[in-house]
Design a protein around this motif. Structure first.
Motif, PDB file in Angstrom:
ATOM      1  N   THR A  96      10.941  34.787  55.224  1.00 24.77           N
ATOM      2  CA  THR A  96      11.765  33.673  55.835  1.00 24.77           C
ATOM      3  C   THR A  96      12.693  33.130  54.520  1.00 24.77           C
ATOM      4  OG1 THR A  96      10.032  33.061  57.519  1.00 24.77           O
ATOM      5  CG2 THR A  96      11.554  31.481  56.882  1.00 24.77           C
ATOM      6  N   TYR A  97      12.154  33.085  53.657  1.00 21.70           N
ATOM      7  CA  TYR A  97      12.865  32.433  52.471  1.00 21.70           C
ATOM      8  C   TYR A  97      14.211  33.370  51.976  1.00 21.70           C
ATOM      9  CZ  TYR A  97      14.151  31.119  47.647  1.00 21.70           C
ATOM     10  OH  TYR A  97      14.936  30.479  46.506  1.00 21.70           O
ATOM     11  N   HIS A  98      13.766  34.723  52.022  1.00 19.18           N
ATOM     12  CA  HIS A  98      14.844  35.474  51.649  1.00 19.18           C
ATOM     13  C   HIS A  98      15.927  35.793  52.777  1.00 19.18           C
ATOM     14  CE1 HIS A  98      13.458  36.491  47.718  1.00 19.18           C
ATOM     15  NE2 HIS A  98      12.376  36.914  48.173  1.00 19.18           N
ATOM     16  N   THR A  99      15.315  35.581  54.022  1.00 20.64           N
ATOM     17  CA  THR A  99      16.278  35.745  55.219  1.00 20.64           C
ATOM     18  C   THR A  99      17.243  34.387  55.069  1.00 20.64           C
ATOM     19  OG1 THR A  99      14.714  36.778  56.749  1.00 20.64           O
ATOM     20  CG2 THR A  99      16.352  35.638  57.759  1.00 20.64           C
ATOM     21  N   GLY A 100      16.959  33.385  54.800  1.00 16.75           N
ATOM     22  CA  GLY A 100      17.715  32.069  54.623  1.00 16.75           C
ATOM     23  C   GLY A 100      18.656  32.444  53.497  1.00 16.75           C
ATOM     24  N   GLN A 101      18.309  33.089  52.419  1.00 20.15           N
ATOM     25  CA  GLN A 101      19.210  33.300  51.423  1.00 20.15           C
ATOM     26  C   GLN A 101      20.405  34.309  52.070  1.00 20.15           C
ATOM     27  OE1 GLN A 101      16.444  35.166  48.356  1.00 20.15           O
ATOM     28  NE2 GLN A 101      16.821  33.121  47.067  1.00 20.15           N
ATOM     29  N   ILE A 102      20.126  35.319  52.621  1.00 21.84           N
ATOM     30  CA  ILE A 102      20.896  36.257  53.223  1.00 21.84           C
ATOM     31  C   ILE A 102      21.925  35.334  54.028  1.00 21.84           C
ATOM     32  CG2 ILE A 102      21.248  37.982  54.733  1.00 21.84           C
ATOM     33  CD1 ILE A 102      18.584  39.325  53.610  1.00 21.84           C
ATOM     34  N   LEU A 103      21.476  34.446  54.826  1.00 20.00           N
ATOM     35  CA  LEU A 103      22.181  33.745  55.817  1.00 20.00           C
ATOM     36  C   LEU A 103      23.329  32.987  55.002  1.00 20.00           C
ATOM     37  CD1 LEU A 103      19.818  33.190  58.833  1.00 20.00           C
ATOM     38  CD2 LEU A 103      21.714  34.729  58.549  1.00 20.00           C
ATOM     39  N   TYR A 104      22.885  32.133  54.028  1.00 18.57           N
ATOM     40  CA  TYR A 104      23.470  31.349  53.371  1.00 18.57           C
ATOM     41  C   TYR A 104      24.729  31.880  52.576  1.00 18.57           C
ATOM     42  CZ  TYR A 104      24.504  27.816  49.668  1.00 18.57           C
ATOM     43  OH  TYR A 104      25.262  27.041  48.887  1.00 18.57           O
ATOM     44  N   ILE A 105      24.256  33.245  52.052  1.00 19.09           N
ATOM     45  CA  ILE A 105      25.260  33.814  51.347  1.00 19.09           C
ATOM     46  C   ILE A 105      26.357  34.284  52.402  1.00 19.09           C
ATOM     47  CG2 ILE A 105      25.854  36.049  50.022  1.00 19.09           C
ATOM     48  CD1 ILE A 105      23.135  35.763  48.557  1.00 19.09           C
ATOM     49  N   ARG A 106      26.062  34.985  53.471  1.00 20.30           N
ATOM     50  CA  ARG A 106      26.899  35.206  54.506  1.00 20.30           C
ATOM     51  C   ARG A 106      27.969  34.176  54.844  1.00 20.30           C
ATOM     52  NH1 ARG A 106      24.599  38.681  59.282  1.00 20.30           N
ATOM     53  NH2 ARG A 106      26.929  38.886  59.643  1.00 20.30           N
ATOM     54  N   LYS A 107      27.249  33.013  54.988  1.00 19.38           N
ATOM     55  CA  LYS A 107      28.173  31.935  55.453  1.00 19.38           C
ATOM     56  C   LYS A 107      29.218  31.596  54.342  1.00 19.38           C
ATOM     57  CE  LYS A 107      25.447  29.721  58.680  1.00 19.38           C
ATOM     58  NZ  LYS A 107      24.477  28.485  59.402  1.00 19.38           N
ATOM     59  N   MET A 125      31.217  35.563  56.386  1.00 24.22           N
ATOM     60  CA  MET A 125      30.935  36.725  56.912  1.00 24.22           C
ATOM     61  C   MET A 125      29.795  36.291  58.119  1.00 24.22           C
ATOM     62  SD  MET A 125      30.170  39.386  53.855  1.00 24.22           S
ATOM     63  CE  MET A 125      29.510  40.457  54.723  1.00 24.22           C
ATOM     64  N   TRP A 126      29.812  35.067  58.451  1.00 23.48           N
ATOM     65  CA  TRP A 126      29.036  34.526  59.634  1.00 23.48           C
ATOM     66  C   TRP A 126      29.792  33.994  60.840  1.00 23.48           C
ATOM     67  CZ3 TRP A 126      23.951  34.884  60.444  1.00 23.48           C
ATOM     68  CH2 TRP A 126      23.460  34.490  61.482  1.00 23.48           C
TER      69      TRP A 126
END
Length: 55
Positions: free
Chosen positions: A31-42, A46-47
């Motif tokens: 869950t932590y790493h998924t949040g990191q990926i979403l944050y970076i994409r935003k 790219m979101w």
């Protein structure tokens, strides 16, 4: 993840109880790493809110 899912689905309650700390850690970690990926994409623009959660 698919393998873990299959193993957990086939496990009995005793095994699930024994594995609970590991499963909890794995869930939090992913869950932590998924949040990191979403944050970076935003941050990269790219979101697309139409395809996911707005925010």
């Amino acid at each position: 993840m698919s393998e873990w899912k299959n193993v957990v689905e086939e496990a009995n309650a005793n095994k699930i109880d024994k594995w609970a700390p590991v499963l909890a850690h794995l869930t939090i970690h992913i869950t932590y790493h998924t949040g990191q990926i979403l944050y970076i994409r935003k941050l990269q623009g790219m979101w697309n809110p139409k395809d996911g959660v707005e925010g």
